[in-house]
Scaffold this motif. Structure first.
Motif, PDB file in Angstrom:
ATOM      1  N   GLY A  27      11.306  74.090  36.153  1.00 25.93           N
ATOM      2  CA  GLY A  27      10.988  74.432  34.925  1.00 25.93           C
ATOM      3  C   GLY A  27      10.653  75.876  34.333  1.00 25.93           C
ATOM      4  O   GLY A  27      10.295  75.929  33.075  1.00 25.93           O
ATOM      5  N   SER A  28      10.284  76.579  35.499  1.00 25.51           N
ATOM      6  CA  SER A  28       9.850  78.162  34.855  1.00 25.51           C
ATOM      7  C   SER A  28      10.950  79.084  34.717  1.00 25.51           C
ATOM      8  O   SER A  28      10.589  80.084  34.144  1.00 25.51           O
ATOM      9  CB  SER A  28       8.930  78.620  36.075  1.00 25.51           C
ATOM     10  OG  SER A  28       9.847  78.976  37.191  1.00 25.51           O
ATOM     11  N   HIS A  29      12.047  78.476  34.848  1.00 22.90           N
ATOM     12  CA  HIS A  29      13.305  79.519  34.254  1.00 22.90           C
ATOM     13  C   HIS A  29      14.070  79.077  33.237  1.00 22.90           C
ATOM     14  O   HIS A  29      15.319  79.566  33.006  1.00 22.90           O
ATOM     15  CB  HIS A  29      14.110  79.724  35.812  1.00 22.90           C
ATOM     16  CG  HIS A  29      15.085  81.199  35.542  1.00 22.90           C
ATOM     17  ND1 HIS A  29      16.254  81.140  35.416  1.00 22.90           N
ATOM     18  CD2 HIS A  29      14.447  82.290  35.399  1.00 22.90           C
ATOM     19  CE1 HIS A  29      16.678  82.263  35.350  1.00 22.90           C
ATOM     20  NE2 HIS A  29      15.663  82.887  35.233  1.00 22.90           N
ATOM     21  N   ARG A  30      13.536  78.657  32.332  1.00 24.67           N
ATOM     22  CA  ARG A  30      14.152  78.553  31.193  1.00 24.67           C
ATOM     23  C   ARG A  30      14.201  79.572  30.222  1.00 24.67           C
ATOM     24  O   ARG A  30      13.224  80.036  29.952  1.00 24.67           O
ATOM     25  CB  ARG A  30      13.330  77.179  30.418  1.00 24.67           C
ATOM     26  CG  ARG A  30      14.109  76.940  28.786  1.00 24.67           C
ATOM     27  CD  ARG A  30      13.365  75.881  28.245  1.00 24.67           C
ATOM     28  NE  ARG A  30      11.828  76.038  28.198  1.00 24.67           N
ATOM     29  CZ  ARG A  30      11.327  76.776  27.460  1.00 24.67           C
ATOM     30  NH1 ARG A  30      11.999  77.279  26.300  1.00 24.67           N
ATOM     31  NH2 ARG A  30       9.874  76.963  27.238  1.00 24.67           N
ATOM     32  N   SER A  31      15.226  80.038  29.689  1.00 26.82           N
ATOM     33  CA  SER A  31      14.984  81.515  29.153  1.00 26.82           C
ATOM     34  C   SER A  31      14.332  81.380  27.975  1.00 26.82           C
ATOM     35  O   SER A  31      14.561  80.208  27.173  1.00 26.82           O
ATOM     36  CB  SER A  31      16.501  81.872  28.947  1.00 26.82           C
ATOM     37  OG  SER A  31      17.262  82.248  29.869  1.00 26.82           O
ATOM     38  N   THR A  57      13.061  81.741  23.989  1.00 26.73           N
ATOM     39  CA  THR A  57      13.913  81.731  22.934  1.00 26.73           C
ATOM     40  C   THR A  57      12.962  82.340  22.073  1.00 26.73           C
ATOM     41  O   THR A  57      11.762  81.954  21.573  1.00 26.73           O
ATOM     42  CB  THR A  57      14.072  80.318  22.192  1.00 26.73           C
ATOM     43  OG1 THR A  57      15.210  79.776  23.200  1.00 26.73           O
ATOM     44  CG2 THR A  57      14.691  80.604  20.789  1.00 26.73           C
ATOM     45  N   GLY A  97       9.127  81.179  27.965  1.00 26.53           N
ATOM     46  CA  GLY A  97       9.887  81.046  29.231  1.00 26.53           C
ATOM     47  C   GLY A  97      10.248  82.368  29.736  1.00 26.53           C
ATOM     48  O   GLY A  97       8.978  83.066  29.773  1.00 26.53           O
TER      49      GLY A  97
END
Length: 267
Positions: free
Chosen positions: A149-153, A155, A171
Motif C-alpha cells: 500500500g505504500s506505492h499509491r501515487s 494526489t 502517497g
C-alpha cells in the motif's frame, strides 16, 4: 555518504547452509559481466529484472542509472571489465558492481561533479558504499522495495489560505504524481504575483527522482514570481539530506505547515 567495504549479500549467502530461506537470506536475481560493448544490454536487462522483482517504474529507472554510472566508471576509469549483481533480501534490492581487476585502484579518483552521473549514483540509492581490497573494488547500492500500500501515487490537494497556499501530498512522490504537482504549482503562480506555497510531505510514503525533480521545478517556478517563497514541511531527516544533495539550490524547510505560517506576511 557512507563508504565502507561490507559485502552484506555475500556475507549472508556464505552463512546460509540449509535449503530453507528466510527474509534475510539473499536471492541472486541477476549476475551479469560487462565491458565497454555491453553497457546498453546491461541497462535493458537490469530494468526488466528489477521491475519483475517489484521495484516501481520510477525507482527502477533510478537503479538502472546508478548501476550504469558505476559500471561506466569501471569501464573507463577502472580495469575495463566488471560484474553486476542484483540480490533481493528483506525488502531490499541490493546492487553490487564489482571490478576485480582494480584492487590497487583509488576509488576517490573517480570523477564526481554535482549533478553528474556518478554524483547521482551516490545519492539516489537508499544506501551506498564503495571500497577497494585484495579482491578488487566493490560498489554496493540498496534500493528499498515498497511496502504493501505504500506505492499509491500521491494526489496533490491545494488549500488556499489568506497569506499562502498549502499543497498536501499523501502517497508516493513518483512519476505519476510529478506532473500533477507541476500543474498545481503552475496554476498557483499564474494567478498570484507573490506566490507563497507550502508543500507538505508528511504523508509521502515513497519517492523517486522524478518526484524530487517536481519539487525542484516547483522551487524554480515560485522563485520566479515577485517575492515568492516555497517551504517544504514534514520531511524525514534522511529525505531532507538526500534532497539537499540532489537539488542545485537549497530548500527552506519547517517541521509542520503551522510552523511555516509566520514566513508569509498577510496581504
Amino acid at each position: 555518504m557512507s563508504d565502507d567495504g561490507t559485502n552484506y549479500a555475500s556475507h549472508l549467502a556464505s552463512g546460509s547452509g540449509s535449503g530453507e530461506r528466510d527474509a534475510a537470506t539473499p536471492v541472486l536475481i541477476l549476475g551479469q559481466p560487462f565491458d565497454r560493448g555491453s553497457l546498453y544490454p546491461l541497462r535493458e536487462t537490469l530494468h526488466a529484472h528489477v521491475v519483475h522483482a517489484g521495484l516501481p517504474y520510477g525507482r527502477s529507472v533510478d537503479l538502472v542509472l546508478t548501476v550504469h554510472e558505476l559500471a561506466t566508471n569501471v569501464v573507463f576509469h577502472g580495469s575495463g571489465t566488471g560484474q553486476a549483481r542484483i540480490w533481493q533480501l528483506d525488502g531490499v534490492l541490493r546492487c553490487e558492481v564489482g571490478d576485480p581487476g582494480s584492487s590497487d585502484y583509488d576509488t576517490a579518483a573517480w570523477p564526481v561533479k554535482h549533478g553528474h552521473g556518478l554524483w547521482l549514483a551516490r545519492y539516489l540509492p537508499d544506501r551506498f558504499t564503495i571500497a577497494s581490497g585484495p579482491d578488487g573494488t566493490l560498489a554496493t547500492a540498496d534500493f528499498a522495495l515498497p511496502g504493501p500500500g505504500s506505492h499509491r501515487s500521491a494526489t496533490p490537494r491545494l488549500r488556499r489560505l489568506d497569506s499562502h497556499a498549502v499543497l498536501e501530498l499523501d502517497g508516493a512522490l513518483d512519476e505519476q504524481a510529478a506532473p500533477q504537482i507541476t500543474a498545481a504549482v503552475g496554476e498557483l503562480v499564474s494567478g498570484t504575483p507573490a506566490a507563497g506555497l507550502v508543500i507538505d510531505l508528511s504523508a509521502v510514503t515513497y519517492w523517486d527522482s522524478t518526484g524530487i525533480t517536481a519539487l525542484i521545478v516547483a522551487q524554480q517556478r515560485v522563485a520566479e514570481t515577485t517575492a515568492g517563497m516555497l517551504v517544504l514541511t514534514g520531511l524525514a531527516a534522511e529525505f531532507a539530506e538526500r534532497l539537499d544533495a540532489l537539488s542545485p539550490v537549497p530548500f527552506t524547510t519547517r517541521e509542520t505547515p503551522a510552523k511555516a505560517v509566520h514566513l508569509f506576511p498577510l496581504p
